[in-house]
Design a protein around this motif. Structure first.
Motif, PDB file in Angstrom:
ATOM      1  N   MET A 292      38.121  46.924 -41.161  1.00  0.00           N
ATOM      2  CA  MET A 292      39.441  47.433 -40.784  1.00  0.00           C
ATOM      3  C   MET A 292      39.781  48.703 -41.559  1.00  0.00           C
ATOM      4  O   MET A 292      40.470  49.588 -41.034  1.00  0.00           O
ATOM      5  N   CYS A 293      39.285  48.821 -42.802  1.00  0.00           N
ATOM      6  CA  CYS A 293      39.538  50.051 -43.558  1.00  0.00           C
ATOM      7  C   CYS A 293      38.815  51.234 -42.917  1.00  0.00           C
ATOM      8  O   CYS A 293      39.356  52.348 -42.856  1.00  0.00           O
ATOM      9  N   VAL A 294      37.588  50.992 -42.459  1.00  0.00           N
ATOM     10  CA  VAL A 294      36.832  52.072 -41.817  1.00  0.00           C
ATOM     11  C   VAL A 294      37.484  52.471 -40.498  1.00  0.00           C
ATOM     12  O   VAL A 294      37.579  53.663 -40.162  1.00  0.00           O
ATOM     13  N   ILE A 295      37.953  51.507 -39.722  1.00  0.00           N
ATOM     14  CA  ILE A 295      38.623  51.824 -38.452  1.00  0.00           C
ATOM     15  C   ILE A 295      39.903  52.612 -38.696  1.00  0.00           C
ATOM     16  O   ILE A 295      40.186  53.609 -38.022  1.00  0.00           O
ATOM     17  N   SER A 296      40.682  52.171 -39.676  1.00  0.00           N
ATOM     18  CA  SER A 296      41.953  52.836 -39.940  1.00  0.00           C
ATOM     19  C   SER A 296      41.772  54.270 -40.413  1.00  0.00           C
ATOM     20  O   SER A 296      42.629  55.120 -40.148  1.00  0.00           O
TER      21      SER A 296
ATOM     22  N   ILE B  76      45.769  51.928 -29.188  1.00  0.00           N
ATOM     23  CA  ILE B  76      45.035  50.936 -28.393  1.00  0.00           C
ATOM     24  C   ILE B  76      43.587  50.839 -28.852  1.00  0.00           C
ATOM     25  O   ILE B  76      43.014  49.733 -28.966  1.00  0.00           O
ATOM     26  N   LEU B  77      42.977  51.970 -29.143  1.00  0.00           N
ATOM     27  CA  LEU B  77      41.582  51.959 -29.593  1.00  0.00           C
ATOM     28  C   LEU B  77      41.425  51.178 -30.896  1.00  0.00           C
ATOM     29  O   LEU B  77      40.529  50.334 -31.027  1.00  0.00           O
ATOM     30  N   ARG B  78      42.266  51.457 -31.854  1.00  0.00           N
ATOM     31  CA  ARG B  78      42.139  50.791 -33.150  1.00  0.00           C
ATOM     32  C   ARG B  78      42.391  49.291 -33.027  1.00  0.00           C
ATOM     33  O   ARG B  78      41.642  48.473 -33.591  1.00  0.00           O
TER      34      ARG B  78
ATOM     35  N   LEU C 144      29.096  55.183 -40.116  1.00  0.00           N
ATOM     36  CA  LEU C 144      29.743  54.271 -41.055  1.00  0.00           C
ATOM     37  C   LEU C 144      30.392  53.103 -40.328  1.00  0.00           C
ATOM     38  O   LEU C 144      30.312  51.942 -40.778  1.00  0.00           O
ATOM     39  N   LEU C 145      31.013  53.387 -39.202  1.00  0.00           N
ATOM     40  CA  LEU C 145      31.646  52.327 -38.420  1.00  0.00           C
ATOM     41  C   LEU C 145      30.605  51.337 -37.895  1.00  0.00           C
ATOM     42  O   LEU C 145      30.811  50.115 -37.926  1.00  0.00           O
ATOM     43  N   MET C 146      29.472  51.853 -37.427  1.00  0.00           N
ATOM     44  CA  MET C 146      28.414  50.982 -36.917  1.00  0.00           C
ATOM     45  C   MET C 146      27.797  50.127 -38.035  1.00  0.00           C
ATOM     46  O   MET C 146      27.452  48.964 -37.826  1.00  0.00           O
ATOM     47  N   ASP C 147      27.644  50.714 -39.211  1.00  0.00           N
ATOM     48  CA  ASP C 147      27.080  49.952 -40.335  1.00  0.00           C
ATOM     49  C   ASP C 147      27.974  48.780 -40.715  1.00  0.00           C
ATOM     50  O   ASP C 147      27.499  47.666 -40.975  1.00  0.00           O
ATOM     51  N   GLU C 148      29.277  49.018 -40.769  1.00  0.00           N
ATOM     52  CA  GLU C 148      30.195  47.931 -41.116  1.00  0.00           C
ATOM     53  C   GLU C 148      30.216  46.856 -40.029  1.00  0.00           C
ATOM     54  O   GLU C 148      30.293  45.659 -40.330  1.00  0.00           O
TER      55      GLU C 148
ATOM     56  N   VAL D 285      46.105  40.395 -41.018  1.00  0.00           N
ATOM     57  CA  VAL D 285      45.842  41.484 -41.958  1.00  0.00           C
ATOM     58  C   VAL D 285      45.156  42.655 -41.267  1.00  0.00           C
ATOM     59  O   VAL D 285      45.475  43.822 -41.516  1.00  0.00           O
ATOM     60  N   SER D 286      44.217  42.365 -40.404  1.00  0.00           N
ATOM     61  CA  SER D 286      43.467  43.448 -39.759  1.00  0.00           C
ATOM     62  C   SER D 286      44.346  44.252 -38.809  1.00  0.00           C
ATOM     63  O   SER D 286      44.277  45.486 -38.769  1.00  0.00           O
ATOM     64  N   LEU D 287      45.182  43.596 -38.012  1.00  0.00           N
ATOM     65  CA  LEU D 287      46.083  44.338 -37.123  1.00  0.00           C
ATOM     66  C   LEU D 287      47.097  45.162 -37.912  1.00  0.00           C
ATOM     67  O   LEU D 287      47.437  46.286 -37.526  1.00  0.00           O
TER      68      LEU D 287
END
Length: 499
Positions: free
Chosen positions: A107-111, A123-125, A209-213, A317-319
């Motif tokens: 979630m940190c990487v997405i944010s 919507i994407l996140r 980085l997103l793919m690795d997580e 927490v993630s949302l």
């Protein structure tokens, strides 16, 4: 529900664990009391039969059988079998907990890398992190009875908000004979690639980085599936169970209090209640119960994992992280210690005594070095420096490397005269005991060394005081070094020994 008693054992004090002995939920008493009652009842029945119903001849025969059973208990390695088995179970239990997927890193990487304050970016996140949570819910439904009872069908998953109706149709249209917990992860990758093409993810490094997580997150889901699929071999569990049950079956007969076999023979004290045997049952059978409880921590025992609580926590927490907290930062300002070179946070009155304790700087920080010239004098190391050999090493290396000069030993410290006398008396083996020229060269080197010591310059720093010499009256340290070869000694000194 997991039973936590961490606060009760925060401080080590007298009788600290005694407060834990009277808890019922999650205790060994709750697990074992039924088996203990059965064992006590069977032991009491056998004792009554032996004491009241058997004849004298039958009692003597029973006594021989009981002695045989008591001796047979020593042949069952119950401690070894149980100890190794429970250790294996506990390690597996903790590994399963660390394999539960948590979305914190993802979630940190997405944010931070999926941009856009508009509705499309939001919507994407939210969709990306929802796919991750959906994958965790699907795998936990497959391994945890608590989660399956909460979401018994896919309708319940849709109703809970982890999946939309369109996503459910796509999910059910994919026909596979295997668990499909990985499908939301594939949706995640495709949506992330689309976000990269649209510019929501600004570079390939952020996408990588997103793919690795995501792969690390999916790997944990996979490990949970494999832990549930591949159990500890059944034969091992059967061996341990049979060992424990057979041990106490022998104890039922062999631990009875018996009458003497012969008239006038002194027998053992009749205590009626076999307290050591009952304690032994409590320990060994309780050990087996511990393994039985934690071999599958995704059930509904007192100490099993709170999987439903984890699902609630992860989703909330993630949302919150990818939506409400996206670029919602407090203003950056100077901190409290901006003008201070050394930051010192305040203490409360209860913790003020900790400021009086000195900081740990190293175990040798307060070591008082001996006032010896050999310890304070600085010497530059160079290849031409003489090599100090130890007498013990020279004794073992004399045969392999005969070119060890007595002059090198002479520079080692105050132990030199003793070494010379020992070499002259034959205590140390000579490489050439019958070579008179070698003996003459040794004597010449000894004479030259004594003259140079007698006429040499004074020790830097002046003579030592008697107090310092009394404090530092120690032999020089013994240093293990490799004996020099004959070529190196000959190169350093023309008068070296010849091989």
């Amino acid at each position: 529900m997991t039973v936590s008693y961490t606060l009760k054992v925060a401080d080590s004090r007298f009788g600290g664990f005694s407060k834990l002995l009277f808890r019922w939920k999650g205790s060994i008493y709750k697990l074992l009391y039924k088996e203990l009652v059965v064992f006590v009842v069977l032991y009491a029945l056998l004792s009554l039969v032996y004491r009241r119903l058997l004849t004298e001849e039958q009692k003597r025969l029973y006594a021989k059988v009981a002695q045989y059973c008591n001796r047979s208990t020593d042949l069952i390695p119950i401690s070894f079998v149980l100890g190794f088995y429970v250790t294996l179970i506990v390690n597996r239990w903790w590994a399963q907990y660390t394999s539960i997927p948590l979305p914190d890193q993802l979630m940190c990487v997405i944010s931070s890398n999926v941009h856009g304050k508009d509705e499309r970016g939001r919507i994407l996140r939210r969709t990306l992190i929802r796919y991750a949570n959906l994958s965790a819910v699907l795998i936990l439904r497959s391994v945890s009875t608590r989660v399956l009872k909460r979401f018994p069908t896919m309708d319940h998953v849709v109703e809970a908000g982890f999946m939309t109706q369109d996503e459910r149709k796509k999910f059910e249209s994919l026909h596979s004979d295997f668990n499909k917990y990985w499908v939301p992860c594939v949706w995640f990758t495709n949506l992330a690639a689309q976000a990269r093409r649209d510019g929501r993810i600004r570079d390939d490094v952020a996408l990588r980085l997103l793919m690795d997580e995501l792969n690390a997150y999916r790997a944990k889901c996979s490990m949970l599936f494999h832990y549930d699929w591949i159990s500890i071999p059944l034969v091992y569990t059967q061996v341990v169970t049979i060992a424990v049950y057979s041990f106490f079956a022998f104890c039922l007969i062999g631990r009875q209090f018996l009458e003497p076999l012969e008239p006038g023979q002194e027998g053992d004290l009749d205590m009626y209640v076999p307290l050591p045997t009952l304690l032994q049952f409590f320990f060994y059978a309780g050990w087996l119960k511990v393994a039985e409880q934690i071999i599958n921590p995704f059930g509904e025992d007192d100490d099993d994992f709170e999987t439903n609580k984890l699902i609630d926590r992860n989703l909330q927490v993630s949302l919150l992280s990818v939506d409400d907290m996206y670029q919602n930062l407090p203003p950056a300002a100077k901190d409290k210690y901006w003008n201070e070179s050394t930051a010192q946070p305040p203490y409360t009155t209860a913790t003020a005594a900790e400021t009086l304790k000195p900081s740990f700087l190293g175990s040798t920080f307060d070591m008082r070095m001996c006032e010896d010239a050999e310890q304070s004098q600085l010497v530059e190391a160079s290849p031409s420096m003489p090599r100090i050999q130890t007498p013990l090493l020279g004794r073992f290396l004399a045969a392999a490397s005969p070119a060890i000069s007595i002059k090198n030993f002479g520079r080692g410290g105050r132990a030199t005269p003793h070494l010379r006398r020992a070499r002259g008396d034959g205590a140390f083996p000579s490489p050439h005991p019958e070579d008179p020229e070698a003996v003459d060269r040794i004597e010449e080197e000894e004479t030259e060394d004594e003259e140079s010591r007698g006429s040499g310059p004074p020790t830097p720093g002046g003579p030592r005081s008697p107090k310092a010499s009394e404090i530092c009256r120690k032999e020089p340290p013994m240093v293990l070094v490799k004996a020099p070869s004959s070529e190196s000694v000959g190169a350093e000194r023309p008068g070296g020994w010849e091989p």
